[in-house]
Structure formats: C-alpha cells, structure tokens
Motif scaffolding. Structure first.
Motif, PDB file in Angstrom:
ATOM      1  N   GLU A  13       0.851  -1.189   0.000  1.00  0.00           N
ATOM      2  CA  GLU A  13       0.000   0.000   0.000  1.00  0.00           C
ATOM      3  C   GLU A  13       0.883   1.234   0.000  1.00  0.00           C
ATOM      4  O   GLU A  13       1.824   1.337   0.787  1.00  0.00           O
ATOM      5  CB  GLU A  13      -0.904   0.001   1.219  1.00  0.00           C
ATOM      6  CG  GLU A  13      -1.997  -1.038   1.144  1.00  0.00           C
ATOM      7  CD  GLU A  13      -2.982  -0.907   2.289  1.00  0.00           C
ATOM      8  OE1 GLU A  13      -3.313   0.227   2.667  1.00  0.00           O
ATOM      9  OE2 GLU A  13      -3.403  -1.954   2.781  1.00  0.00           O
ATOM     10  N   ILE A  14       0.574   2.165  -0.866  1.00  0.00           N
ATOM     11  CA  ILE A  14       1.386   3.374  -0.993  1.00  0.00           C
ATOM     12  C   ILE A  14       1.388   4.169   0.309  1.00  0.00           C
ATOM     13  O   ILE A  14       2.367   4.840   0.626  1.00  0.00           O
ATOM     14  CB  ILE A  14       0.929   4.240  -2.197  1.00  0.00           C
ATOM     15  CG1 ILE A  14       1.939   5.332  -2.504  1.00  0.00           C
ATOM     16  CG2 ILE A  14      -0.446   4.818  -1.945  1.00  0.00           C
ATOM     17  CD1 ILE A  14       3.265   4.846  -3.008  1.00  0.00           C
ATOM     18  N   VAL A  90       3.220   3.218  -9.429  1.00  0.00           N
ATOM     19  CA  VAL A  90       2.180   3.385  -8.420  1.00  0.00           C
ATOM     20  C   VAL A  90       0.876   3.230  -9.180  1.00  0.00           C
ATOM     21  O   VAL A  90       0.654   3.885 -10.195  1.00  0.00           O
ATOM     22  CB  VAL A  90       2.268   4.770  -7.740  1.00  0.00           C
ATOM     23  CG1 VAL A  90       1.097   4.986  -6.803  1.00  0.00           C
ATOM     24  CG2 VAL A  90       3.590   4.896  -6.993  1.00  0.00           C
ATOM     25  N   MET A  91       0.040   2.311  -8.720  1.00  0.00           N
ATOM     26  CA  MET A  91      -1.197   2.049  -9.453  1.00  0.00           C
ATOM     27  C   MET A  91      -2.360   1.847  -8.506  1.00  0.00           C
ATOM     28  O   MET A  91      -2.178   1.461  -7.353  1.00  0.00           O
ATOM     29  CB  MET A  91      -1.031   0.831 -10.368  1.00  0.00           C
ATOM     30  CG  MET A  91      -0.866  -0.488  -9.638  1.00  0.00           C
ATOM     31  SD  MET A  91      -0.543  -1.920 -10.697  1.00  0.00           S
ATOM     32  CE  MET A  91      -1.860  -1.885 -11.842  1.00  0.00           C
ATOM     33  N   ARG A  92      -3.518   2.141  -9.009  1.00  0.00           N
ATOM     34  CA  ARG A  92      -4.759   1.904  -8.279  1.00  0.00           C
ATOM     35  C   ARG A  92      -5.316   0.582  -8.799  1.00  0.00           C
ATOM     36  O   ARG A  92      -5.438   0.388 -10.011  1.00  0.00           O
ATOM     37  CB  ARG A  92      -5.734   3.037  -8.533  1.00  0.00           C
ATOM     38  CG  ARG A  92      -7.007   2.944  -7.740  1.00  0.00           C
ATOM     39  CD  ARG A  92      -7.906   4.134  -7.994  1.00  0.00           C
ATOM     40  NE  ARG A  92      -7.276   5.401  -7.670  1.00  0.00           N
ATOM     41  CZ  ARG A  92      -7.312   5.987  -6.480  1.00  0.00           C
ATOM     42  NH1 ARG A  92      -7.941   5.399  -5.488  1.00  0.00           N
ATOM     43  NH2 ARG A  92      -6.735   7.154  -6.289  1.00  0.00           N
ATOM     44  N   ILE A  93      -5.647  -0.315  -7.862  1.00  0.00           N
ATOM     45  CA  ILE A  93      -6.190  -1.625  -8.240  1.00  0.00           C
ATOM     46  C   ILE A  93      -7.621  -1.711  -7.726  1.00  0.00           C
ATOM     47  O   ILE A  93      -7.869  -1.463  -6.539  1.00  0.00           O
ATOM     48  CB  ILE A  93      -5.327  -2.769  -7.657  1.00  0.00           C
ATOM     49  CG1 ILE A  93      -3.890  -2.668  -8.171  1.00  0.00           C
ATOM     50  CG2 ILE A  93      -5.937  -4.125  -8.011  1.00  0.00           C
ATOM     51  CD1 ILE A  93      -2.924  -3.638  -7.521  1.00  0.00           C
ATOM     52  N   ARG A  94      -8.530  -2.053  -8.599  1.00  0.00           N
ATOM     53  CA  ARG A  94      -9.931  -2.203  -8.198  1.00  0.00           C
ATOM     54  C   ARG A  94     -10.067  -3.307  -7.151  1.00  0.00           C
ATOM     55  O   ARG A  94      -9.423  -4.355  -7.256  1.00  0.00           O
ATOM     56  CB  ARG A  94     -10.797  -2.542  -9.412  1.00  0.00           C
ATOM     57  CG  ARG A  94     -10.902  -1.436 -10.416  1.00  0.00           C
ATOM     58  CD  ARG A  94     -11.955  -1.728 -11.490  1.00  0.00           C
ATOM     59  NE  ARG A  94     -12.369  -3.107 -11.645  1.00  0.00           N
ATOM     60  CZ  ARG A  94     -12.188  -3.823 -12.767  1.00  0.00           C
ATOM     61  NH1 ARG A  94     -11.598  -3.295 -13.822  1.00  0.00           N
ATOM     62  NH2 ARG A  94     -12.615  -5.063 -12.823  1.00  0.00           N
ATOM     63  N   ARG A  95     -10.920  -3.084  -6.185  1.00  0.00           N
ATOM     64  CA  ARG A  95     -11.118  -4.048  -5.095  1.00  0.00           C
ATOM     65  C   ARG A  95     -11.539  -5.428  -5.597  1.00  0.00           C
ATOM     66  O   ARG A  95     -11.145  -6.438  -5.027  1.00  0.00           O
ATOM     67  CB  ARG A  95     -12.146  -3.540  -4.093  1.00  0.00           C
ATOM     68  CG  ARG A  95     -11.661  -2.386  -3.261  1.00  0.00           C
ATOM     69  CD  ARG A  95     -12.649  -2.091  -2.144  1.00  0.00           C
ATOM     70  NE  ARG A  95     -12.302  -0.863  -1.470  1.00  0.00           N
ATOM     71  CZ  ARG A  95     -11.458  -0.777  -0.474  1.00  0.00           C
ATOM     72  NH1 ARG A  95     -10.840  -1.841  -0.043  1.00  0.00           N
ATOM     73  NH2 ARG A  95     -11.203   0.390   0.090  1.00  0.00           N
TER      74      ARG A  95
END
Length: 144
Positions: A13-14, A90-95
């Motif tokens: 987690e960032i 750095v990436m956003r990952i869907r739940r």
C-alpha cells in the motif's frame, strides 16, 4: 506501489511507503547481523537499516545496478529501507481484482496477504503486508 524482485511483481500500500531513493554505492556494514541486512545509510540525518528483499526471500543475489531502489517505510516509529530490484509504478487496483492469497505456509500467509489478478494486462501482483516484512514472518527457503 509495485516493485520487482527477479521476474515477480510485489505490491505494498502506498500509504505505508515514506519515500523511494537510489541505492548508494557504499553502505555502512553492520557486523554480526542477519545476512539479509546489507547495512545502514544516512537519510537526511536519520540512520536507517537496509534489508535486501532478495536475500530475505532467499533469491539469488543481484549485482548493484541503477534500477535498484530503496523503499523506505516507517513502521512502529522506526524507518527501515528495503532494497528491491526496481520500482515499477504506483497504481490503483480495483477491489474486485484483489483476492485472498491461496493456501500457503503460515510464514508466507503472514507476509503475502492478498493477490491482485489483472487478467487484462496478464499480470499477477503479490500484495505484501509491510508490517510483516521485517519480522520472522518473511519468506524463507522452506516456506517458498
């Protein structure tokens, strides 16, 4: 934040990451420490221990190169740097793409809590618990 060790991608987690810095050419060695502790470095006046994630995960060593990075975490008020092969992104990952880790040994389960399966990009990212990366819960040869 996604980083690489060998051909595998790992994520943390960032919010747990304080900063990412280059690996200095010379590290101050600390005698009588575990083999995965590469030494200490001065980071703006703070002396932080450096843990080689390859050695911690019992992977073959890598010669120092320009892509290697130190990911600095602050855990329990203590700064610690983890040496990784490279930081990818750095990436956003869907739940809905994050699943529990498959059945593994207790040691693996403490460090690898979840897996992000990204079928459209044909990637699988092992999501690590940054708090557990320091302890004895880290992967070992018999657990890998």
């Amino acid at each position: 934040m996604v980083f690489r060790l060998m051909d595998e991608e790992f994520g943390v987690e960032i919010a747990a990451v304080q900063e990412i810095v280059r690996v200095p050419a010379d590290l101050a060695k600390v005698p009588r420490t575990e083999d995965y502790i590469r030494g200490v470095m001065n980071l703006r006046g703070a002396v932080i221990p450096l843990i080689d994630q390859r050695a911690k995960f019992h992977l073959p060593p890598l010669d120092h190169n320009d892509r290697q990075r130190i990911v600095v975490f602050t855990m329990g008020g203590v700064q610690t740097g983890f040496i990784v092969d490279s930081v990818s992104e750095v990436m956003r990952i869907r739940r809905d793409l994050i699943k529990p880790a498959p059945d593994m040994s207790d040691r693996q389960r403490r460090v690898i809590r979840r897996v992000a399966n990204l079928p459209e990009s044909r990637r699988m990212i092992l999501l690590l618990d940054a708090q557990q990366m320091l302890g004895d819960g880290a992967l070992t040869a018999e657990a890998a």
